[in-house]
Scaffold this active site. Structure first.
Site, PDB file in Angstrom:
ATOM      1  CB  SER A 176      69.659 109.686  50.922  1.00  0.00           C
ATOM      2  OG  SER A 176      69.680 109.628  49.529  1.00  0.00           O
ATOM      3  CG  ASP A 225      69.231 102.343  48.228  1.00  0.00           C
ATOM      4  OD1 ASP A 225      68.694 102.900  47.264  1.00  0.00           O
ATOM      5  OD2 ASP A 225      69.618 102.936  49.247  1.00  0.00           O
ATOM      6  CG  HIS A 248      67.133 105.245  49.403  1.00  0.00           C
ATOM      7  ND1 HIS A 248      68.499 105.233  49.539  1.00  0.00           N
ATOM      8  CD2 HIS A 248      66.779 106.560  49.339  1.00  0.00           C
ATOM      9  CE1 HIS A 248      68.968 106.481  49.544  1.00  0.00           C
ATOM     10  NE2 HIS A 248      67.944 107.304  49.429  1.00  0.00           N
TER      11      HIS A 248
HETATM   12  N1  LIG Z   1      59.980 109.155  45.672  1.00  0.00           N
HETATM   13  C1  LIG Z   1      60.772 109.713  46.704  1.00  0.00           C
HETATM   14  C2  LIG Z   1      61.993 110.304  46.040  1.00  0.00           C
HETATM   15  C3  LIG Z   1      62.852 111.014  46.988  1.00  0.00           C
HETATM   16  C4  LIG Z   1      63.375 110.115  48.084  1.00  0.00           C
HETATM   17  O1  LIG Z   1      63.522 108.917  47.956  1.00  0.00           O
HETATM   18  N2  LIG Z   1      63.684 110.777  49.184  1.00  0.00           N
HETATM   19  C5  LIG Z   1      64.278 110.083  50.289  1.00  0.00           C
HETATM   20  C6  LIG Z   1      65.687 110.570  50.411  1.00  0.00           C
HETATM   21  S1  LIG Z   1      66.550 110.278  48.876  1.00  0.00           S
HETATM   22  C7  LIG Z   1      68.048 111.047  49.023  1.00  0.00           C
HETATM   23  O2  LIG Z   1      68.297 112.031  49.570  1.00  0.00           O
HETATM   24  C8  LIG Z   1      63.468 110.346  51.534  1.00  0.00           C
HETATM   25  O3  LIG Z   1      63.995 110.347  52.630  1.00  0.00           O
HETATM   26  N3  LIG Z   1      62.159 110.558  51.342  1.00  0.00           N
HETATM   27  C9  LIG Z   1      61.269 110.934  52.407  1.00  0.00           C
HETATM   28  C10 LIG Z   1      60.719 109.801  53.221  1.00  0.00           C
HETATM   29  O4  LIG Z   1      60.088 110.090  54.279  1.00  0.00           O
HETATM   30  O5  LIG Z   1      60.902 108.620  52.871  1.00  0.00           O
HETATM   31  C11 LIG Z   1      59.986 110.762  47.474  1.00  0.00           C
HETATM   32  O6  LIG Z   1      59.235 111.505  46.815  1.00  0.00           O
HETATM   33  O7  LIG Z   1      60.099 110.831  48.704  1.00  0.00           O
END
Ligand SMILES: N[C@@H](CCC(=O)N[C@@H](CSC=O)C(=O)NCC(=O)O)C(=O)O
Length: 278
Positions: free
Chosen positions: A150, A225, A258
């Site tokens: 991401s 995603d 995602h």
């Molecule tokens: N609700 C999520 C929002 C943020 C998110 O999806 N973070 C992803 C990366 S998005 C783009 O850079 C992430 O890797 N989150 C951490 C995880 O361990 O999944 C949130 O608050 O995490």
């Protein structure tokens, strides 16, 4: 430069370790994680895959959720996971505590604007300060690959494409592929780099890929995603590769989202891809 041990855990015959250090570039104390495969205990030096995480992450998300250590142990490859922004008291954050700017959201650029510039120098930290530390303190060969997810996929692509002599291969999961044209990128680049859109272009993977190059790039993108259409825009990367003849392998993966469940599914293929190119 010195590093201070934070924790150490045996894992698949190797060691997962966390360290803290004072960063001269970021003007704060940082932490990073390193996985050293079993062959290191036999006195061998190993190549390194640098992993850049996404929004809200620290050095811990990838190491705890991706399940990458088993295959890194088999391949004899070290993994290094830095934090995603500078940290600590006195480091600027978004005034509303938003997750997509400030702490946990450094976007792997060197900020030129206030209040960010003093600490938010993540591009130089990843390209130079962190590898210098790794190569000073750990038995590594100097061979490097870079990967990420991401925001970290954007970081891996842009840093890899801008530094062709430093990395033998690049990979990404669900990267922010065209940040100059998506809300996450426009918000972060506007804050960190200001109004100069020429500066933004230098940190956009699709713009950089359209200029050509030859470091092998593997990208996996889940078709389910939530961020695919509005934020990630892999089609821009595909078009850029087609226009310049770039050797991009972009794989759309049906049903995947995602999350780190997606990363855990394909991380083995990414590490084998990097190992082939060292
Ligand atoms: N609700 C999520 C929002 C943020 C998110 O999806 N973070 C992803 C990366 S998005 C783009 O850079 C992430 O890797 N989150 C951490 C995880 O361990 O999944 C949130 O608050 O995490």
């Amino acid at each position: 430069m010195s590093i201070e041990s934070v924790s150490s855990n045996k894992c698949f015959g190797g060691w997962h370790k966390r360290y803290a250090h004072e960063s001269d570039l970021l003007n704060c104390k940082m932490q990073f994680a390193v996985y050293l495969p079993p062959v290191v205990s036999e006195g061998k030096s190993v190549p390194v895959v640098y992993w850049l995480s996404g929004l809200t992450c620290t050095d811990e998300n990838f190491m705890q959720k991706a399940g990458a250590q088993r295959i890194a142990a088999e391949l004899g490859v070290a993994l290094v996971a830095p934090d995603t922004s500078p940290r600590g008291e006195g480091v600027a954050d978004d005034e509303n505590g938003a997750y997509d700017l400030g702490l946990g959201a450094g976007f792997y650029v060197n900020a030129t604007e206030e209040p960010w510039a003093r600490h938010y120098q993540m591009y130089d930290y990843i390209v130079s300060e962190l590898p210098s530390l790794i190569e000073q303190y750990f038995p590594v060969t100097g061979q490097r690959a870079i990967s990420g997810h991401s925001m970290g996929g954007h970081g891996a692509l842009t840093i890899g494409l801008k530094n062709p002599g430093r990395y033998s291969s690049i990979s990404a999961f669900s990267p922010i592929s065209n940040p100059v044209n998506c809300p996450w990128g426009q918000k972060a680049f506007g804050a960190y780099l200001g109004d100069d859109k020429d500066a933004w272009q230098e940190h956009d993977a699709s713009v950089l890929m359209a200029r050509g190059g030859k470091i092998p790039v593997l990208v996996d993108q889940g078709e389910s995603d939530n961020f695919l259409t509005d934020q990630l825009m892999p089609q821009a990367l595909q078009q850029a590769a087609q226009s310049s003849g770039y050797p991009l392998d972009l794989r759309m993966q049906p049903g995947y989202d995602h999350s780190y469940f997606f990363i855990a599914t394909f991380i083995e293929e990414h590490l084998r891809f990097h190992a082939e190119h060292f």
